[in-house]
Design a protein around this motif. Structure first.
Motif, PDB file in Angstrom:
ATOM      1  N   CYS A  44      41.628  35.791  44.549  1.00  0.00           N
ATOM      2  CA  CYS A  44      41.291  36.793  43.540  1.00  0.00           C
ATOM      3  C   CYS A  44      39.868  37.275  43.780  1.00  0.00           C
ATOM      4  O   CYS A  44      39.031  36.522  44.294  1.00  0.00           O
ATOM      5  CB  CYS A  44      41.400  36.146  42.160  1.00  0.00           C
ATOM      6  SG  CYS A  44      40.992  37.235  40.792  1.00  0.00           S
ATOM      7  N   THR A  46      37.687  37.516  41.730  1.00  0.00           N
ATOM      8  CA  THR A  46      36.820  36.627  40.959  1.00  0.00           C
ATOM      9  C   THR A  46      36.253  35.514  41.855  1.00  0.00           C
ATOM     10  O   THR A  46      35.096  35.109  41.697  1.00  0.00           O
ATOM     11  CB  THR A  46      37.615  36.013  39.784  1.00  0.00           C
ATOM     12  OG1 THR A  46      37.910  37.073  38.861  1.00  0.00           O
ATOM     13  CG2 THR A  46      36.848  34.922  39.076  1.00  0.00           C
ATOM     14  N   HIS A  67      41.959  29.916  41.853  1.00  0.00           N
ATOM     15  CA  HIS A  67      42.573  29.735  40.530  1.00  0.00           C
ATOM     16  C   HIS A  67      43.930  30.419  40.440  1.00  0.00           C
ATOM     17  O   HIS A  67      44.352  30.826  39.380  1.00  0.00           O
ATOM     18  CB  HIS A  67      41.617  30.251  39.441  1.00  0.00           C
ATOM     19  CG  HIS A  67      41.245  31.688  39.647  1.00  0.00           C
ATOM     20  ND1 HIS A  67      40.214  32.089  40.456  1.00  0.00           N
ATOM     21  CD2 HIS A  67      41.781  32.827  39.170  1.00  0.00           C
ATOM     22  CE1 HIS A  67      40.136  33.403  40.466  1.00  0.00           C
ATOM     23  NE2 HIS A  67      41.087  33.878  39.697  1.00  0.00           N
ATOM     24  N   CYS A 155      46.906  34.348  38.065  1.00  0.00           N
ATOM     25  CA  CYS A 155      45.732  35.044  37.523  1.00  0.00           C
ATOM     26  C   CYS A 155      46.024  36.533  37.433  1.00  0.00           C
ATOM     27  O   CYS A 155      46.076  37.105  36.348  1.00  0.00           O
ATOM     28  CB  CYS A 155      44.462  34.804  38.331  1.00  0.00           C
ATOM     29  SG  CYS A 155      43.093  35.794  37.668  1.00  0.00           S
TER      30      CYS A 155
HETATM   31 ZN    ZN Z   1      41.511  35.757  39.146  1.00  0.00          ZN
END
Ligand code: ZN
Ligand code: 8ID
Length: 351
Positions: A44, A46, A67, A155
């Motif tokens: 991701c 992130t 994640h 996610c």
């Molecule tokens: Zn994420």
């Protein structure tokens, strides 16, 4: 049968490297913890923000990111109150744990819990072959959903599904998705269609255009080739008034600048992408006069995760991803940084 060492992607001082690190042994698990053998993990944006350290938040250091982990429960801490069993297929999502007792948790706003722990940020995540996580926040993966396809739902999928719910857009209405060709965006197109919405995709390049169109976006706007985004987005809806909602999934601030301008009166802008230091400017007169709304949407709760996985298991939403060996993670970050990644990358932790 649990090895003593494993491969993990470790972030130190804003750099990531694949290292050999110890595996937490079953006897070392605390009450509430489970050991998950991670098979696949999505990457991701992130995770890239965490590696670069560009958010106004502090993460653990050294950090094992990740994640969007899909794996198998191989051990559970003694005296843990859980229905999970050894061998269960589970997902590690961004929200690793929350107290489940506070005001926010009781109302299902689990990500807002003051005791929330985040996988791959405040606790080590799924970029390792054996991850410790928390039994009460692990999500069971439906049997019919292959593990590699499940990973990005944990996610990207749950986040955009929740954001679409927050937009209050109803069947037949139009939603615009800036960032539509990325990891979150390409799933947002599909969840939107699942909800009966009509989709305008904004992103850049022929490959992302082809993906968005294939997935069912009816209109395409290339942000690099369009001078007047506001005009283009409004013109993309049949009455020229603009879409009912915007789900902004871009990782850069520019995509937010015009969002409140191009949604139609009474429309909602849902901010999902997390560019550091970006601002949305809202004209007070027109925001009020035209009853526009701006909402933040941050991942989802346990129930949102179950629903998002169920919809994916039904085959109505499918991740468009490239599966790569674990060791490719640094290259994936490079492509993500320069915007050339189409859809999602899923890492095979054992390749
Ligand atoms: Zn994420
Ligand atoms: O809970 C949350 N709110 C949440 C959950 C998960 C991820 C938020 N995020 C955040 C990430 O931290 C990141 O900031 O959402 C953002 C997007 O994550 P991603 O989908 O994993 O990133 P990506 O695959 O790189 O996709 C981003 C897309 O945005 C496009 C890029 O071309 C790319 O396809 N984009 C850019 I850069 N500028 C744009 C612009 N001006 C743009 N699209 C439209 N307009």
């Amino acid at each position: 049968q649990i090895p003593k060492t494993q491969k993990a992607a470790v972030v130190r001082d804003k750099k990531v490297a694949i290292e050999t690190v110890p595996v937490v042994q079953p006897s070392e698990l605390k009450v509430g913890e489970a050991l998950v053998k991670v098979l696949y993990s999505g990457v991701c944006h992130t995770d890239l923000h965490a590696q670069l350290g560009d958010w106004p938040l502090v993460h653990k250091e050294p950090l094992i990111g990740g994640h969007e982990g899909a794996g198998i429960v191989v051990a559970i801490g003694e005296h843990t109150d859980t229905d999970l069993k050894i061998g269960d297929r589970v997902g590690i999502k961004w929200l690793a744990d929350s107290c489940l007792k506070c005001d926010y948790c009781r109302q299902g706003y689990e990500p807002l819990c003051h005791q929330a722990l985040c996988s791959g940020f405040s606790v080590d995540g799924s970029f390792q072959q054996y991850a410790v996580s928390f039994a009460r926040h692990l999500t069971k993966i439906p049997e019919s959903l292959p593990m590699d396809k499940a990973a990005p739902i944990l996610c990207a999928g749950v986040t955009v599904y929740k954001a679409l719910k927050q937009s209050n857009a109803r069947a037949g209405e139009w939603v615009v998705i800036p960032g539509a060709g990325g990891g979150l965006g390409h799933l947002a197109i599909q969840y939107a269609l699942y909800m009966g919405l009509r989709v305008i995709a904004i992103d850049t390049g022929a490959q992302k255009q082809a993906l968005c169109t294939k997935l069912g976006a009816e209109r395409w706007i290339d942000f690099r080739e369009t001078d007047d985004i506001v005009k283009a987005v409004k013109a993309a809806t049949p009455d020229g008034d603009g879409p009912h909602a915007a789900i902004v999934t871009s990782a850069v601030g520019a995509a937010y600048e015009q969002a409140l301008e191009y949604v139609r009166p009474h429309g909602t802008v849902v901010s999902v992408g997390l560019p550091p230091d970006a601002k949305v400017s809202a004209d007070v007169f027109w925001t009020t006069f035209l009853e526009k709304q701006l909402k933040g949407s941050y991942v989802g709760n346990r129930q949102d995760a179950v629903e998002a996985l169920d919809i994916a298991a039904s085959g109505r939403v499918e991740t468009t991803y490239t599966t790569l060996p674990f060791a490719k993670l640094p290259e994936v970050y490079g492509q993500m940084h320069d915007g050339s990644l189409v859809g999602r990358v899923v890492l095979d932790l054992w390749a």
